[in-house]
Write a protein that holds these residues in place. Structure first.
Motif, mmCIF file in Angstrom:
data_model
loop_
_atom_site.group_PDB
_atom_site.id
_atom_site.type_symbol
_atom_site.label_atom_id
_atom_site.label_comp_id
_atom_site.label_asym_id
_atom_site.label_seq_id
_atom_site.Cartn_x
_atom_site.Cartn_y
_atom_site.Cartn_z
ATOM 1 N N HIS A 180 0.318 -0.949 0.065
ATOM 2 C CA HIS A 180 0.203 -0.110 0.228
ATOM 3 C C HIS A 180 1.008 1.291 0.209
ATOM 4 C CE1 HIS A 180 -3.794 2.886 1.262
ATOM 5 N NE2 HIS A 180 -3.864 2.001 1.241
ATOM 6 N N GLN A 181 0.346 2.639 -0.816
ATOM 7 C CA GLN A 181 1.066 3.459 -1.200
ATOM 8 C C GLN A 181 1.199 4.106 -0.041
ATOM 9 O OE1 GLN A 181 -1.871 3.023 -2.505
ATOM 10 N NE2 GLN A 181 -2.231 4.893 -3.455
ATOM 11 N N GLY A 182 2.247 4.772 0.542
ATOM 12 C CA GLY A 182 2.441 5.773 1.845
ATOM 13 C C GLY A 182 1.238 7.060 2.367
ATOM 14 N N ALA A 183 0.801 7.326 2.084
ATOM 15 C CA ALA A 183 0.092 9.328 2.937
ATOM 16 C C ALA A 183 0.438 10.199 1.566
ATOM 17 C CB ALA A 183 -0.064 9.100 4.264
ATOM 18 N N THR A 184 -0.601 10.241 1.468
ATOM 19 C CA THR A 184 -0.248 11.981 0.320
ATOM 20 C C THR A 184 -0.538 12.729 0.969
ATOM 21 O OG1 THR A 184 -0.877 10.150 -1.787
ATOM 22 C CG2 THR A 184 -1.108 12.391 -2.553
ATOM 23 N N VAL A 185 -1.950 13.358 1.939
ATOM 24 C CA VAL A 185 -1.650 14.591 2.336
ATOM 25 C C VAL A 185 -1.204 14.499 3.255
ATOM 26 C CG1 VAL A 185 -3.475 15.963 3.036
ATOM 27 C CG2 VAL A 185 -4.058 14.161 1.074
#
Lengths: 250, 155
Positions: A180-185
């Motif tokens: 799962h990708q890291g947080a964007t915001v």
């Protein structure tokens, strides 16, 4: 119970009607912007639109579980042990579980389109599944036999322990190696790499889902209040019937 | 008024089994998640440069390896997909038995499941690892570079 429900006021108030109407307007904007106005993502294409439901529902689930813990702590700490805190805790957890289910379903659909798999036991998905199962357990604890005070005490302890999982879920992509990708915001650098309209639609989704959450919790805690009144009235009715019987036998 | 207890026994309320059953299932589910999946989830993959070096990334075992699909390395021949996967300036050749499909492309991060056989990583599952960047699809830019992910990587 039906007698109580028939003679009670409806669960809606002017405030909930305003919140509900605002939620409808904001969600209508999210649907139009999410489906028609925002662009396709350079890599994901159309599947990026799932984000406008997936991310807000995940945030609201976290919010709901934190609110449950705060209400539970308030019940435990307060001298009067107001049952209103307990009802808010229960209502918030129920709505939170619903939003967590939406997160899992939408995430699974996105995963199939992007990763090529509906599900993978990576750190984020595994900890999220554990969080979901924990709160189903919390709801089961609330339905165990006992008085309303027992219900409140048991569930408050579970809620205050369960909320500790949220930081683990959120930071799982930072602590461990995740598909799962890291947080964007909410990323540590604070540098948000997202198209402006996509970001605005995402925030609109958060606002809309928050309003839906508030509306659902207010209505649900009032129906819980009516059920508690109905249960108490069962005992009151039995005493009244017994007194009437006693008077008739005089 | 006569308030003495009635002689007949009050009817016993049936025990509520559903919450107990649900709570038992939740307990079993939680234990299964922690014991079966959480341990492997924590070490979800090895990076390309860790194969044969890091504990748990031994060449003889089945691995999940993470790296980026190198630009101009992607070939699809005879139902197989081959490419070079790179991480930290270390590369391996990957052969996948099939077409990964989806958003798989050059310059994108992937996790390949498989084994190292004679310096080639033979994979039977590819998962695309999406970054946390979201940008508008720009047809002109994509046509000039060939891959959307390469276009995004180049800025």
């Amino acid at each position: 119970m039906s007698q109580v429900l028939q003679h009670s006021l409806p669960t809606g108030t002017r405030a909930t009607r305003v919140i509900g109407a605002t939620a409808i307007l904001v969600m209508a904007w999210v649907v139009v912007s999410g489906l028609l106005l925002t662009p396709q993502d350079v890599v994901q294409g159309e599947s990026v639109r799932i984000m406008y439901v997936h991310v807000p529902s995940a945030w609201i689930a976290y919010l709901a579980f934190i609110f449950t813990a705060v209400a539970s702590a308030s019940w435990l700490i307060s001298k009067k042990h107001s049952m209103g805190f307990d009802r808010f805790a229960g209502a918030s957890a129920e709505v939170g579980v619903m939003f967590m289910a939406i997160t899992l379903v939408t995430g699974s659909l996105w995963g199939r389109l992007t990763w090529g798999e509906f599900w993978q036991w990576d750190p984020r998905l595994t900890t999220t599944a554990f969080l979901f199962v924990t709160y189903i357990g919390y709801l089961a604890v609330r339905r165990l036999e006992g008085s309303v005070e027992q219900r409140a005490r048991r569930s408050a302890v579970v809620a205050m322990l369960a909320v500790l999982e949220i930081p683990l879920v959120h930071f799982s992509v930072v602590i461990w190696r995740s598909l799962h990708q890291g947080a964007t915001v909410l990323n540590p650098s604070g540098d948000v790499k997202m198209d402006d309209l996509m970001l605005f639609t995402l925030f609109s989704g958060v606002v809309g889902f928050t309003l839906v959450f508030i509306w659902l919790v207010l209505h649900r805690q009032r129906t819980m209040l009516l059920v508690d009144i109905a249960n108490n009235q069962g005992l009151d009715s039995a005493i009244v019937a017994r007194r009437a019987e006693g008077s008739a036998n005089k | 008024m006569d308030l003495t207890p009635r002689p007949s026994e009050p009817a016993k309320k049936p025990r509520k089994w559903l919450p107990i059953i649900l709570l038992s299932l939740v307990g079993v589910g939680g234990v299964v998640i922690v014991t079966q999946f959480l341990r492997s989830a924590i070490d979800y993959y090895c990076n390309v440069d860790e194969i044969g070096i890091r504990s748990g990334c031994e060449e003889a075992t089945r691995l999940r390896v993470q790296g980026t699909v190198e630009e101009n390395s992607l070939q699809k021949i005879g139902g197989k997909t081959s490419f070079v996967m790179t991480f930290n300036n270390k590369s391996i050749n990957v052969v996948y038995s099939g077409d990964p499909g989806g958003v798989f492309q050059e310059c994108i991060s992937v996790v390949a499941h498989g084994r190292m056989i004679d310096d080639t990583f033979e994979s039977n599952r590819i998962e695309v690892k999406h970054s946390n960047e979201y940008a508008e699809k720009n047809a002109d830019r994509i046509e000039s570079s060939g891959s959307a992910a390469c276009s995004q990587a180049q800025g």
